[in-house]
Design a protein around this motif. Structure first.
Motif, mmCIF file in Angstrom:
data_model
loop_
_atom_site.group_PDB
_atom_site.id
_atom_site.type_symbol
_atom_site.label_atom_id
_atom_site.label_comp_id
_atom_site.label_asym_id
_atom_site.label_seq_id
_atom_site.Cartn_x
_atom_site.Cartn_y
_atom_site.Cartn_z
ATOM 1 N N ASP A 43 43.963 26.232 -1.913
ATOM 2 C CA ASP A 43 42.609 26.400 -1.384
ATOM 3 C C ASP A 43 42.496 27.779 -0.738
ATOM 4 O O ASP A 43 42.976 27.976 0.371
ATOM 5 C CB ASP A 43 42.298 25.320 -0.357
ATOM 6 C CG ASP A 43 40.905 25.457 0.245
ATOM 7 O OD1 ASP A 43 40.124 26.349 -0.178
ATOM 8 O OD2 ASP A 43 40.585 24.663 1.150
ATOM 9 N N HIS A 45 40.197 29.198 0.702
ATOM 10 C CA HIS A 45 39.276 29.266 1.844
ATOM 11 C C HIS A 45 39.849 28.640 3.110
ATOM 12 O O HIS A 45 39.151 28.515 4.107
ATOM 13 C CB HIS A 45 37.960 28.566 1.501
ATOM 14 C CG HIS A 45 37.278 29.125 0.294
ATOM 15 N ND1 HIS A 45 36.628 30.336 0.292
ATOM 16 C CD2 HIS A 45 37.172 28.648 -0.965
ATOM 17 C CE1 HIS A 45 36.143 30.574 -0.911
ATOM 18 N NE2 HIS A 45 36.463 29.571 -1.693
ATOM 19 N N ARG A 77 42.353 39.979 0.759
ATOM 20 C CA ARG A 77 41.478 39.241 1.671
ATOM 21 C C ARG A 77 40.070 39.812 1.558
ATOM 22 O O ARG A 77 39.873 41.015 1.612
ATOM 23 C CB ARG A 77 41.994 39.366 3.103
ATOM 24 C CG ARG A 77 41.113 38.665 4.121
ATOM 25 C CD ARG A 77 41.661 38.684 5.519
ATOM 26 N NE ARG A 77 42.315 39.938 5.867
ATOM 27 C CZ ARG A 77 43.366 40.035 6.679
ATOM 28 N NH1 ARG A 77 43.887 38.968 7.223
ATOM 29 N NH2 ARG A 77 43.901 41.200 6.951
ATOM 30 N N VAL A 80 33.893 36.472 3.640
ATOM 31 C CA VAL A 80 32.754 35.731 3.078
ATOM 32 C C VAL A 80 32.045 35.093 4.261
ATOM 33 O O VAL A 80 32.497 34.066 4.771
ATOM 34 C CB VAL A 80 33.216 34.670 2.052
ATOM 35 C CG1 VAL A 80 32.020 33.896 1.524
ATOM 36 C CG2 VAL A 80 33.994 35.306 0.915
ATOM 37 N N ARG A 83 34.057 33.724 7.379
ATOM 38 C CA ARG A 83 35.381 33.234 6.958
ATOM 39 C C ARG A 83 36.034 34.212 6.003
ATOM 40 O O ARG A 83 35.375 35.064 5.413
ATOM 41 C CB ARG A 83 35.225 31.875 6.261
ATOM 42 C CG ARG A 83 34.473 30.900 7.115
ATOM 43 C CD ARG A 83 35.074 29.598 7.437
ATOM 44 N NE ARG A 83 36.281 29.150 6.888
ATOM 45 C CZ ARG A 83 36.448 27.947 6.405
ATOM 46 N NH1 ARG A 83 35.434 27.114 6.336
ATOM 47 N NH2 ARG A 83 37.632 27.562 5.983
ATOM 48 N N ASN A 84 37.316 34.051 5.818
ATOM 49 C CA ASN A 84 38.071 34.858 4.866
ATOM 50 C C ASN A 84 38.313 34.068 3.590
ATOM 51 O O ASN A 84 38.483 32.856 3.617
ATOM 52 C CB ASN A 84 39.417 35.277 5.459
ATOM 53 C CG ASN A 84 39.272 36.285 6.557
ATOM 54 O OD1 ASN A 84 38.448 37.194 6.482
ATOM 55 N ND2 ASN A 84 40.053 36.138 7.604
ATOM 56 N N HIS A 85 38.318 34.786 2.495
ATOM 57 C CA HIS A 85 38.673 34.229 1.187
ATOM 58 C C HIS A 85 39.864 35.035 0.701
ATOM 59 O O HIS A 85 39.881 36.257 0.820
ATOM 60 C CB HIS A 85 37.497 34.365 0.208
ATOM 61 C CG HIS A 85 37.840 33.979 -1.188
ATOM 62 N ND1 HIS A 85 37.813 32.684 -1.616
ATOM 63 C CD2 HIS A 85 38.229 34.722 -2.250
ATOM 64 C CE1 HIS A 85 38.171 32.642 -2.898
ATOM 65 N NE2 HIS A 85 38.424 33.864 -3.297
ATOM 66 N N TYR A 86 40.860 34.353 0.175
ATOM 67 C CA TYR A 86 42.063 35.026 -0.278
ATOM 68 C C TYR A 86 42.199 34.879 -1.783
ATOM 69 O O TYR A 86 42.006 33.802 -2.327
ATOM 70 C CB TYR A 86 43.294 34.441 0.422
ATOM 71 C CG TYR A 86 43.229 34.614 1.918
ATOM 72 C CD1 TYR A 86 43.676 35.783 2.509
ATOM 73 C CD2 TYR A 86 42.685 33.622 2.732
ATOM 74 C CE1 TYR A 86 43.599 35.960 3.886
ATOM 75 C CE2 TYR A 86 42.609 33.801 4.106
ATOM 76 C CZ TYR A 86 43.068 34.967 4.665
ATOM 77 O OH TYR A 86 42.988 35.147 6.019
ATOM 78 N N ARG A 87 42.509 35.982 -2.438
ATOM 79 C CA ARG A 87 42.740 35.968 -3.880
ATOM 80 C C ARG A 87 44.177 36.398 -4.120
ATOM 81 O O ARG A 87 44.613 37.439 -3.635
ATOM 82 C CB ARG A 87 41.794 36.912 -4.604
ATOM 83 C CG ARG A 87 41.905 36.808 -6.105
ATOM 84 C CD ARG A 87 40.892 37.696 -6.808
ATOM 85 N NE ARG A 87 40.855 37.482 -8.226
ATOM 86 C CZ ARG A 87 41.852 37.730 -9.064
ATOM 87 N NH1 ARG A 87 42.996 38.182 -8.622
ATOM 88 N NH2 ARG A 87 41.725 37.520 -10.356
ATOM 89 N N ASP A 126 41.706 31.149 -7.267
ATOM 90 C CA ASP A 126 40.275 31.017 -7.050
ATOM 91 C C ASP A 126 39.692 29.803 -7.747
ATOM 92 O O ASP A 126 38.492 29.587 -7.724
ATOM 93 C CB ASP A 126 39.534 32.286 -7.486
ATOM 94 C CG ASP A 126 39.773 32.653 -8.942
ATOM 95 O OD1 ASP A 126 40.350 31.828 -9.679
ATOM 96 O OD2 ASP A 126 39.380 33.758 -9.339
#
Length: 138
Positions: A43, A45, A77, A80, A83-87, A126
């Motif tokens: 996840d 998120h 990072r 969004v 919040r942070n979204h990590y790929r 993702d």
């Protein structure tokens, strides 16, 4: 005399925890860096406190690990909203010379999260699979 080896499958309790986890085992086969990476593969998120609880480390330790992974080019990072979204970079190679021929995608495929249908999730973290490339004809 050579003894017979038994399969190394730790027994689990009815809550799903292994005996090693329940008794506070002192080591695992994967590092905390790998555990954080696998959490993000499941996840992208997740919040740091959630990751910390799953891995069994402090939120500050997760922050330091994320800094290492970002600086190493293993994750990216993106903000969004609040919040942070990590790929995850699936093409990054494992760091130890014994495993350097393997990519992050290999690690996630081998031990990472599975989707509800039992298949491995994509290594980009993702949730979206990369469509197959079309071959050019003519």
């Amino acid at each position: 005399m050579v003894g017979h080896m038994r399969p190394a499958e730790p027994p689990t309790d009815h809550a799903g925890a292994t005996a090693s986890q329940a008794s506070g085992g002192s080591w695992t086969f994967l590092s905390n860096h790998a555990h954080v990476l696998l959490c993000l593969a499941a996840d992208p998120h997740q919040t740091l406190p959630v990751i910390a609880e799953k891995v069994g480390i402090t939120t500050r330790a997760v922050q330091l690990i994320l800094t290492d992974l970002i600086q190493g080019g293993y994750i990216e990072r993106t903000k969004v909203g609040r919040r942070n979204h990590y790929r995850i970079n699936p093409d990054g190679h494992l760091r130890h010379p014994l495993e350097a021929h393997h990519r992050i995608a290999d690690l996630i495929t081998a031990v990472g999260p599975a989707t509800p249908d039992g298949s491995a999730r994509d290594a980009a973290g993702d949730g979206a699979s990369t469509p197959p490339r079309r071959r050019r004809t003519g």
